[in-house]
Motif scaffolding. Structure first.
Motif, PDB file in Angstrom:
ATOM      1  N   UNK A  12       0.710  -1.442   0.131  1.00  0.00           N
ATOM      2  CA  UNK A  12      -0.110   0.301   0.320  1.00  0.00           C
ATOM      3  C   UNK A  12       0.493   1.253   0.051  1.00  0.00           C
ATOM      4  N   UNK A  13       2.168   1.447   1.032  1.00  0.00           N
ATOM      5  CA  UNK A  13       2.216   2.462   0.965  1.00  0.00           C
ATOM      6  C   UNK A  13       3.191   2.606   0.007  1.00  0.00           C
ATOM      7  N   UNK A  14       3.755   2.016  -0.386  1.00  0.00           N
ATOM      8  CA  UNK A  14       4.694   2.410  -2.075  1.00  0.00           C
ATOM      9  C   UNK A  14       4.040   2.434  -3.002  1.00  0.00           C
ATOM     10  N   UNK A  15       3.151   2.289  -3.120  1.00  0.00           N
ATOM     11  CA  UNK A  15       1.971   2.501  -4.198  1.00  0.00           C
ATOM     12  C   UNK A  15       1.162   3.513  -3.994  1.00  0.00           C
ATOM     13  N   UNK A  16       0.732   4.528  -2.685  1.00  0.00           N
ATOM     14  CA  UNK A  16       0.055   4.664  -2.760  1.00  0.00           C
ATOM     15  C   UNK A  16       0.732   6.980  -2.560  1.00  0.00           C
ATOM     16  N   UNK A  17       2.207   6.115  -2.010  1.00  0.00           N
ATOM     17  CA  UNK A  17       3.035   7.282  -1.819  1.00  0.00           C
ATOM     18  C   UNK A  17       3.561   8.198  -3.427  1.00  0.00           C
ATOM     19  N   UNK A  18       3.965   7.073  -3.965  1.00  0.00           N
ATOM     20  CA  UNK A  18       3.775   7.362  -5.058  1.00  0.00           C
ATOM     21  C   UNK A  18       1.989   8.474  -5.942  1.00  0.00           C
ATOM     22  N   UNK A  19       1.426   8.247  -5.464  1.00  0.00           N
ATOM     23  CA  UNK A  19       0.080   8.718  -6.044  1.00  0.00           C
ATOM     24  C   UNK A  19      -0.356   9.889  -5.331  1.00  0.00           C
ATOM     25  N   UNK A  20      -0.088   9.864  -4.182  1.00  0.00           N
ATOM     26  CA  UNK A  20      -1.096  10.741  -3.843  1.00  0.00           C
ATOM     27  C   UNK A  20      -0.122  11.878  -3.220  1.00  0.00           C
ATOM     28  N   UNK A  21      -0.822  13.319  -2.482  1.00  0.00           N
ATOM     29  CA  UNK A  21      -0.061  14.340  -1.676  1.00  0.00           C
ATOM     30  C   UNK A  21       0.036  13.529  -0.367  1.00  0.00           C
ATOM     31  N   UNK A  22       0.738  13.550   0.346  1.00  0.00           N
ATOM     32  CA  UNK A  22       1.544  14.000   1.640  1.00  0.00           C
ATOM     33  C   UNK A  22      -0.003  13.683   2.952  1.00  0.00           C
ATOM     34  N   UNK A  23      -0.313  14.876   3.039  1.00  0.00           N
ATOM     35  CA  UNK A  23      -1.064  15.170   3.425  1.00  0.00           C
ATOM     36  C   UNK A  23      -2.430  14.176   2.930  1.00  0.00           C
ATOM     37  N   UNK A  24      -2.822  13.814   1.762  1.00  0.00           N
ATOM     38  CA  UNK A  24      -4.115  13.007   2.060  1.00  0.00           C
ATOM     39  C   UNK A  24      -3.742  11.227   2.087  1.00  0.00           C
ATOM     40  N   UNK A  25      -2.525  10.747   2.111  1.00  0.00           N
ATOM     41  CA  UNK A  25      -1.753   9.875   2.071  1.00  0.00           C
ATOM     42  C   UNK A  25      -1.385   9.206   3.902  1.00  0.00           C
ATOM     43  N   UNK A  26      -1.395  10.655   4.771  1.00  0.00           N
ATOM     44  CA  UNK A  26      -1.867  11.212   5.961  1.00  0.00           C
ATOM     45  C   UNK A  26      -3.486  10.745   6.382  1.00  0.00           C
ATOM     46  N   UNK A  27      -3.893  11.461   6.029  1.00  0.00           N
ATOM     47  CA  UNK A  27      -5.564  11.270   6.244  1.00  0.00           C
ATOM     48  C   UNK A  27      -5.958   9.825   5.987  1.00  0.00           C
ATOM     49  N   UNK A  28      -5.662   9.083   4.683  1.00  0.00           N
ATOM     50  CA  UNK A  28      -6.214   8.021   4.340  1.00  0.00           C
ATOM     51  C   UNK A  28      -5.273   6.927   5.306  1.00  0.00           C
ATOM     52  N   UNK A  29      -4.325   6.826   5.718  1.00  0.00           N
ATOM     53  CA  UNK A  29      -3.290   6.280   6.559  1.00  0.00           C
ATOM     54  C   UNK A  29      -4.001   6.425   8.055  1.00  0.00           C
ATOM     55  N   UNK A  30      -4.428   7.264   8.553  1.00  0.00           N
ATOM     56  CA  UNK A  30      -5.283   8.261   9.474  1.00  0.00           C
ATOM     57  C   UNK A  30      -6.733   7.232  10.158  1.00  0.00           C
TER      58      UNK A  30
END
Length: 136
Positions: A12-30
């Motif tokens: 998940x993290x390698x794929x989403x980190x390339x596709x999303x901004x960090x703020x959106x990634x943090x929100x999804x992970x939270x």
């Protein structure tokens, strides 16, 4: 719990980190973390109950406090230390590191990724130690 760390750190993290901004990634992970929290609690409870039962019925169990009486006891002590490290790092990564991930702090994502990778390795080692102790 280990499955969460394996999938998050390796897929998940390698794929989403390339596709999303960090703020959106943090929100999804939270959101994912909040949804999984009851399952973590349940799996921890199951782990404690079954682990205690398996320890008490094992012929190599020498009693509470006899940590180095045989090879099995040493493996179990090492496993318990690693479990405590695993849990501490899980709490730290969720409470301290996850909340710092932002577009302005790219290093926070790297720290979070390191914590996930370390917990993935710890989880696999814990399962291996459990298998070795139960087999031998």
């Amino acid at each position: 719990m280990v499955g969460y760390y394996i999938f998050t750190s390796l897929i998940y993290l390698p794929i989403f980190a390339r596709q999303m901004q960090a703020n959106a990634l943090r929100a999804m992970l939270e959101l994912a973390s909040a949804r999984l929290r009851p399952y973590f609690g349940g799996s921890l409870l199951i782990f404690l109950v079954t682990g205690t039962h398996l320890m008490l019925i094992n012929k190599d169990y020498l009693g509470l406090g006899n940590f180095f009486g045989n090879a099995w006891s040493v493996l179990i002590v090492i496993k318990h230390v690693l479990v405590l490290a695993f849990l501490a790092l899980a709490i730290f990564s969720e409470r301290a590191l996850l909340g710092q991930i932002s577009d302005q702090k790219p290093e926070a994502l790297k720290q979070f990724r390191w914590a996930l990778n370390i917990n993935t390795v710890l989880g696999v080692v814990i399962m291996l130690l459990t298998s070795i102790a139960q087999a031998g």
